[in-house]
Design a protein around this motif. Structure first.
Motif, PDB file in Angstrom:
ATOM      1  N   UNK A 152       9.327  13.036   2.399  1.00 35.31           N
ATOM      2  CA  UNK A 152       8.411  12.365   3.188  1.00 35.31           C
ATOM      3  C   UNK A 152       9.542  11.774   3.742  1.00 35.31           C
ATOM      4  N   UNK A 153      10.813  11.653   3.008  1.00 37.56           N
ATOM      5  CA  UNK A 153      11.404  10.790   3.525  1.00 37.56           C
ATOM      6  C   UNK A 153      11.776  10.169   5.038  1.00 37.56           C
ATOM      7  N   UNK A 154      12.121  11.319   6.544  1.00 36.69           N
ATOM      8  CA  UNK A 154      11.847  11.424   7.440  1.00 36.69           C
ATOM      9  C   UNK A 154      10.963  10.798   8.109  1.00 36.69           C
ATOM     10  N   UNK A 155       9.634  11.354   7.576  1.00 33.84           N
ATOM     11  CA  UNK A 155       8.548  11.385   8.096  1.00 33.84           C
ATOM     12  C   UNK A 155       7.803   9.954   8.274  1.00 33.84           C
ATOM     13  N   UNK A 189       5.345   2.731   5.737  1.00 38.64           N
ATOM     14  CA  UNK A 189       6.608   3.212   6.254  1.00 38.64           C
ATOM     15  C   UNK A 189       7.763   3.286   5.122  1.00 38.64           C
ATOM     16  N   UNK A 190       7.164   1.884   4.512  1.00 37.16           N
ATOM     17  CA  UNK A 190       9.091   1.140   3.738  1.00 37.16           C
ATOM     18  C   UNK A 190       9.010   2.227   2.485  1.00 37.16           C
ATOM     19  N   UNK A 191       8.056   2.580   2.425  1.00 39.62           N
ATOM     20  CA  UNK A 191       7.562   3.004   0.882  1.00 39.62           C
ATOM     21  C   UNK A 191       9.036   4.580   1.511  1.00 39.62           C
ATOM     22  N   UNK A 192       9.331   5.174   2.685  1.00 40.39           N
ATOM     23  CA  UNK A 192      10.695   5.664   2.539  1.00 40.39           C
ATOM     24  C   UNK A 192      11.582   5.615   1.718  1.00 40.39           C
ATOM     25  N   UNK A 193      12.321   4.249   1.517  1.00 44.67           N
ATOM     26  CA  UNK A 193      13.180   3.481   0.416  1.00 44.67           C
ATOM     27  C   UNK A 193      13.361   4.423  -0.785  1.00 44.67           C
ATOM     28  N   UNK A 194      11.720   5.061  -1.405  1.00 49.29           N
ATOM     29  CA  UNK A 194      11.687   4.840  -2.808  1.00 49.29           C
ATOM     30  C   UNK A 194      11.762   6.575  -2.341  1.00 49.29           C
ATOM     31  N   UNK A 199       0.746  -1.784  -0.637  1.00 42.49           N
ATOM     32  CA  UNK A 199       0.327  -0.071   0.008  1.00 42.49           C
ATOM     33  C   UNK A 199       0.898   1.190   0.447  1.00 42.49           C
ATOM     34  N   UNK A 200       2.325   1.291   0.493  1.00 40.56           N
ATOM     35  CA  UNK A 200       2.807   2.339   0.777  1.00 40.56           C
ATOM     36  C   UNK A 200       3.368   2.685  -0.181  1.00 40.56           C
ATOM     37  N   UNK A 201       3.995   1.446  -1.376  1.00 43.08           N
ATOM     38  CA  UNK A 201       4.500   1.829  -2.413  1.00 43.08           C
ATOM     39  C   UNK A 201       3.855   2.043  -3.554  1.00 43.08           C
ATOM     40  N   UNK A 202       2.041   2.093  -3.490  1.00 48.01           N
ATOM     41  CA  UNK A 202       1.281   2.316  -4.709  1.00 48.01           C
ATOM     42  C   UNK A 202       1.551   3.347  -4.211  1.00 48.01           C
TER      43      UNK A 202
END
Length: 430
Positions: free
Chosen positions: A275-278, A309-314, A258-261
């Motif tokens: 959005x990285x830190x959040x 929150x794994x979407x931070x990596x994107x 869901x985060x990646x989408x």
């Protein structure tokens, strides 16, 4: 490029996408089976965690010695070879009566092989997609990771019950074989991105160049440490809830998907960099509820929300690419992948040790608190556009082209401008 349909029409993206999907499915199924097998044999949370994430520790050795191969091997041959090595190694793990030292010797060997795979895979993605489609392409690959992990953990739980852990390991080996075939017959032959032979010296030279930039160091640490600590939390799902571990893993993968989408497809580009830190804080904070040993439904809800929150990596990978010379993209991404996976192995060992002396729930909460602390320490400089000052821009130009004003400046070993891929921008275990 703003739609997944456009992306899937890009030549060679689909076979690369299918290769990665098959590898993730294989890793998910076989990892769960191995964790269950070792925990049933030993009753040790530490050994169960290390059996699933211990190969990550070998990534540190690979990053120090083998990573120059990521840009110096033909991508198709390298991807095919890595998948075949994992096929054979996973099949070997299914041999009845294999002693525990033998199991760990095999999985550490596979970790060494895997240290090259991430750089090859995402360096090739860097070549295949246009500059404006890289983050979207990485998002779609991560979506596949989420879907394959959801399906893999669900199917893995069923297969462990029906076929036994060893039978499930053989199913994982078959999936790795599918990945090898897809890479071999679906991708075209390409020359390596850089000239020269892979070597320990070349690996160290490139690692030093990448680590010499303070902005890149901050991004690398943000990609490695908070993520790794939370994977340490996940490594305790089996001892926390042995009968429901597959459910916890599957819902964590659903949140990751869901985060990646959301971030990759729907968040405007002008917001993504902020959005990285959040997102890293979101990745850790919900796990604090494990301090009170929550019932399984509450634990499932917490890990699902956190995994968004794994979407931070994107966004952090995009930032890394903005700060990296194009001809080093494969090595830079390989260093990110190896460092992240190494940290995951370290965190799994640490979490398992804490659980031995406290409880799985307490250890999960402690690891989450550590992740929050590290994120707050690194937050400055992770948001907003990746700006470089005049001196940093000058250094970047020297990295790309050499110091034209200094005849004594050494050439950049192993990298020629003519071999550089197109300049483009670029998590858990991908």
């Amino acid at each position: 490029m703003r739609t997944y349909r456009e992306l899937l029409r890009t030549p060679e993206f689909t076979p690369l996408f299918l290769t990665v999907s098959a590898q993730v499915a294989a890793a998910t199924v076989s990892g769960l089976a191995l964790g269950v097998l070792v925990y049933a044999a030993t009753g040790s949370p530490l050994l169960a965690a290390l059996s699933m994430f211990g190969p990550s520790l070998a990534q540190a050795i690979g990053a120090a010695a083998l990573l120059s191969a990521a840009d110096r091997l033909p991508p198709r041959a390298a991807m095919t070879g890595v998948a075949l090595a994992f096929c054979l190694g996973t099949a070997a793990l299914a041999v009845p009566g294999l002693p525990l030292p033998g199991i760990f010797a095999i999985i550490l060997g596979l970790g060494l092989v895997g240290s090259v795979g991430g750089g090859v895979r995402y360096g090739l993605l860097n070549e295949i997609v246009p500059a404006d489609g890289y983050l979207l392409g990485r998002s779609l690959v991560n979506m596949s990771v989420g879907i394959m992990q959801v399906c893999g953990f669900a199917a893995g739980g069923v297969l462990v019950s029906v076929l036994s852990p060893r039978g499930t390991l053989l199913a994982g080996a078959a999936l790795y074989l599918v990945a090898a075939g897809t890479a071999r017959f679906g991708l075209s032959a390409r020359a390596p991105r850089a000239v020269g032979r892979p070597s320990v010296a070349a690996t160290w030279r490139s690692n030093v160049r990448l680590w010499s930039s303070a902005p890149r160091r901050r991004v690398y640490l943000a990609l490695w440490v908070p993520n790794g600590l939370i994977v340490g939390c996940e490594s305790l799902f089996v001892p926390f809830a042995p009968e429901q571990a597959g459910t916890l893993f599957a819902f964590a993968a659903s949140g990751m998907l869901a985060g990646d989408v959301l971030v990759g497809r729907f968040v405007p580009a002008r917001w993504q960099a902020r959005l990285g830190a959040a997102l890293l804080l979101l990745l850790a904070a919900p796990y604090l509820v494990f301090a009170v040993d929550p019932p399984v439904p509450l634990a499932v809800a917490a890990v699902t929300v956190a995994s968004i929150g794994y979407a931070a990596s994107l966004v952090l990978q995009q930032r890394l690419m903005d700060l990296t010379p194009a001809e080093m993209s494969g090595h830079a991404l390989g260093l990110h992948s190896s460092g992240m996976i190494t940290m995951q192995g370290v965190a799994a060992a640490l979490a398992g040790t804490l659980a031995q002396y406290t409880s799985p729930g307490t250890a999960i909460a402690v690891m989450a608190a550590a992740s929050v602390t590290v994120t707050l320490a690194l937050a400055r400089g992770l948001s907003g556009p990746a700006r470089t000052g005049p001196s940093q821009r000058a250094r970047a130009d020297i990295e790309r082209h050499g110091d034209a004003g200094n005849p004594a400046a050494p050439p950049q070993a192993g990298h020629l401008a003519g071999n550089a891929p197109p300049a483009t921008g670029n998590r858990r275990t991908t």
